[in-house]
Scaffold this motif. Structure first.
Motif, PDB file in Angstrom:
ATOM      1  N   LEU A  37       0.828  -1.212   0.000  1.00  0.00           N
ATOM      2  CA  LEU A  37       0.000   0.000   0.000  1.00  0.00           C
ATOM      3  C   LEU A  37       0.863   1.264   0.000  1.00  0.00           C
ATOM      4  O   LEU A  37       0.589   2.205  -0.747  1.00  0.00           O
ATOM      5  CB  LEU A  37      -0.913   0.012   1.227  1.00  0.00           C
ATOM      6  N   SER A  38       1.902   1.286   0.809  1.00  0.00           N
ATOM      7  CA  SER A  38       2.791   2.453   0.861  1.00  0.00           C
ATOM      8  C   SER A  38       3.463   2.694  -0.482  1.00  0.00           C
ATOM      9  O   SER A  38       3.571   3.837  -0.938  1.00  0.00           O
ATOM     10  CB  SER A  38       3.857   2.253   1.941  1.00  0.00           C
ATOM     11  N   LYS A  39       3.904   1.620  -1.116  1.00  0.00           N
ATOM     12  CA  LYS A  39       4.560   1.747  -2.418  1.00  0.00           C
ATOM     13  C   LYS A  39       3.601   2.308  -3.464  1.00  0.00           C
ATOM     14  O   LYS A  39       3.956   3.191  -4.244  1.00  0.00           O
ATOM     15  CB  LYS A  39       5.091   0.386  -2.862  1.00  0.00           C
ATOM     16  N   GLU A  40       2.371   1.825  -3.481  1.00  0.00           N
ATOM     17  CA  GLU A  40       1.390   2.304  -4.457  1.00  0.00           C
ATOM     18  C   GLU A  40       1.026   3.763  -4.204  1.00  0.00           C
ATOM     19  O   GLU A  40       0.950   4.559  -5.138  1.00  0.00           O
ATOM     20  CB  GLU A  40       0.137   1.434  -4.422  1.00  0.00           C
ATOM     21  N   MET A  41       0.826   4.139  -2.956  1.00  0.00           N
ATOM     22  CA  MET A  41       0.484   5.525  -2.645  1.00  0.00           C
ATOM     23  C   MET A  41       1.639   6.463  -3.000  1.00  0.00           C
ATOM     24  O   MET A  41       1.417   7.574  -3.488  1.00  0.00           O
ATOM     25  CB  MET A  41       0.117   5.681  -1.170  1.00  0.00           C
ATOM     26  N   TYR A  42       2.866   6.022  -2.800  1.00  0.00           N
ATOM     27  CA  TYR A  42       4.024   6.840  -3.174  1.00  0.00           C
ATOM     28  C   TYR A  42       4.092   6.999  -4.694  1.00  0.00           C
ATOM     29  O   TYR A  42       4.321   8.094  -5.204  1.00  0.00           O
ATOM     30  CB  TYR A  42       5.311   6.207  -2.647  1.00  0.00           C
ATOM     31  N   ASN A  43       3.878   5.917  -5.424  1.00  0.00           N
ATOM     32  CA  ASN A  43       3.989   5.946  -6.885  1.00  0.00           C
ATOM     33  C   ASN A  43       2.902   6.790  -7.541  1.00  0.00           C
ATOM     34  O   ASN A  43       3.152   7.415  -8.563  1.00  0.00           O
ATOM     35  CB  ASN A  43       3.957   4.532  -7.455  1.00  0.00           C
ATOM     36  N   ILE A  44       1.698   6.808  -6.992  1.00  0.00           N
ATOM     37  CA  ILE A  44       0.634   7.597  -7.615  1.00  0.00           C
ATOM     38  C   ILE A  44       0.580   9.013  -7.077  1.00  0.00           C
ATOM     39  O   ILE A  44      -0.149   9.841  -7.596  1.00  0.00           O
ATOM     40  CB  ILE A  44      -0.755   6.935  -7.458  1.00  0.00           C
ATOM     41  N   GLY A  45       1.368   9.309  -6.046  1.00  0.00           N
ATOM     42  CA  GLY A  45       1.337  10.630  -5.426  1.00  0.00           C
ATOM     43  C   GLY A  45       1.679  11.764  -6.373  1.00  0.00           C
ATOM     44  O   GLY A  45       1.180  12.879  -6.225  1.00  0.00           O
ATOM     45  N   ILE A  46       2.502  11.502  -7.377  1.00  0.00           N
ATOM     46  CA  ILE A  46       2.897  12.564  -8.307  1.00  0.00           C
ATOM     47  C   ILE A  46       1.763  12.945  -9.249  1.00  0.00           C
ATOM     48  O   ILE A  46       1.817  13.999  -9.877  1.00  0.00           O
ATOM     49  CB  ILE A  46       4.131  12.141  -9.129  1.00  0.00           C
ATOM     50  N   ALA A  47       0.736  12.119  -9.339  1.00  0.00           N
ATOM     51  CA  ALA A  47      -0.362  12.382 -10.276  1.00  0.00           C
ATOM     52  C   ALA A  47      -1.462  13.240  -9.670  1.00  0.00           C
ATOM     53  O   ALA A  47      -2.360  13.661 -10.384  1.00  0.00           O
ATOM     54  CB  ALA A  47      -0.953  11.057 -10.762  1.00  0.00           C
ATOM     55  N   PHE A  48      -1.396  13.517  -8.380  1.00  0.00           N
ATOM     56  CA  PHE A  48      -2.481  14.209  -7.706  1.00  0.00           C
ATOM     57  C   PHE A  48      -1.988  15.427  -6.958  1.00  0.00           C
ATOM     58  O   PHE A  48      -0.840  15.482  -6.517  1.00  0.00           O
ATOM     59  CB  PHE A  48      -3.183  13.279  -6.706  1.00  0.00           C
ATOM     60  N   GLU A  49      -2.873  16.368  -6.805  1.00  0.00           N
ATOM     61  CA  GLU A  49      -2.627  17.505  -5.936  1.00  0.00           C
ATOM     62  C   GLU A  49      -3.842  17.620  -5.022  1.00  0.00           C
ATOM     63  O   GLU A  49      -4.957  17.879  -5.485  1.00  0.00           O
ATOM     64  CB  GLU A  49      -2.456  18.788  -6.744  1.00  0.00           C
ATOM     65  N   VAL A  50      -3.622  17.404  -3.753  1.00  0.00           N
ATOM     66  CA  VAL A  50      -4.708  17.458  -2.785  1.00  0.00           C
ATOM     67  C   VAL A  50      -4.917  18.914  -2.393  1.00  0.00           C
ATOM     68  O   VAL A  50      -3.979  19.599  -1.978  1.00  0.00           O
ATOM     69  CB  VAL A  50      -4.394  16.601  -1.547  1.00  0.00           C
ATOM     70  N   LEU A  51      -6.146  19.385  -2.526  1.00  0.00           N
ATOM     71  CA  LEU A  51      -6.477  20.772  -2.213  1.00  0.00           C
ATOM     72  C   LEU A  51      -6.914  20.895  -0.758  1.00  0.00           C
ATOM     73  O   LEU A  51      -7.484  19.965  -0.185  1.00  0.00           O
ATOM     74  CB  LEU A  51      -7.606  21.260  -3.125  1.00  0.00           C
ATOM     75  N   GLU A  52      -6.656  22.065  -0.192  1.00  0.00           N
ATOM     76  CA  GLU A  52      -7.123  22.350   1.158  1.00  0.00           C
ATOM     77  C   GLU A  52      -8.634  22.552   1.118  1.00  0.00           C
ATOM     78  O   GLU A  52      -9.219  22.779   0.056  1.00  0.00           O
ATOM     79  CB  GLU A  52      -6.436  23.601   1.702  1.00  0.00           C
TER      80      GLU A  52
END
Length: 110
Positions: A37-52
């Motif tokens: 799970l950590s590996k997948e969340m790290y790998n897809i993290g560059i595709a998203f920008e979480v807004l406040e």
């Protein structure tokens, strides 16, 4: 939605949710599913920008939802994939199918 009929693969229990994955790791005394799970969340993290919460959504952006798919690879490593819920996205304006021309149609045209 599709229901998973398989609960085990190669003798390894496959989780049905993130909570279930953590429960399996706790029961087995390891972190195989948590690492996947950590590996997948790290790998897809560059595709998203979480807004406040107070930020407005930029023009052209859409909110997406998804879910985690779990699997066991042939070398017994655990795999977690985050997939989009594509059935919730609006239909595109144009056609999504590529036309295929038969050989006879091309022969007639020339």
């Amino acid at each position: 939605s599709r229901l998973r009929n398989t609960t085990h693969k190669y003798g390894i229990e496959i989780p049905t949710s993130v909570e279930h994955a953590h429960e399996i790791d706790r029961r087995n005394g390891n972190t195989f599913w948590a690492d996947a799970l950590s590996k997948e969340m790290y790998n897809i993290g560059i595709a998203f920008e979480v807004l406040e919460h107070d930020q407005t959504t930029p023009v052209g952006w859409t909110k997406v939802t998804g879910h985690i798919i779990f699997d066991v690879k042939m070398d017994f490593t655990r795999k977690a994939r985050w997939v989009l819920d594509g059935h919730k996205t609006p239909d595109p304006i144009g056609s999504t199918y590529a036309g295929v021309v038969s050989r006879e149609s091309v022969r007639i045209a020339f």
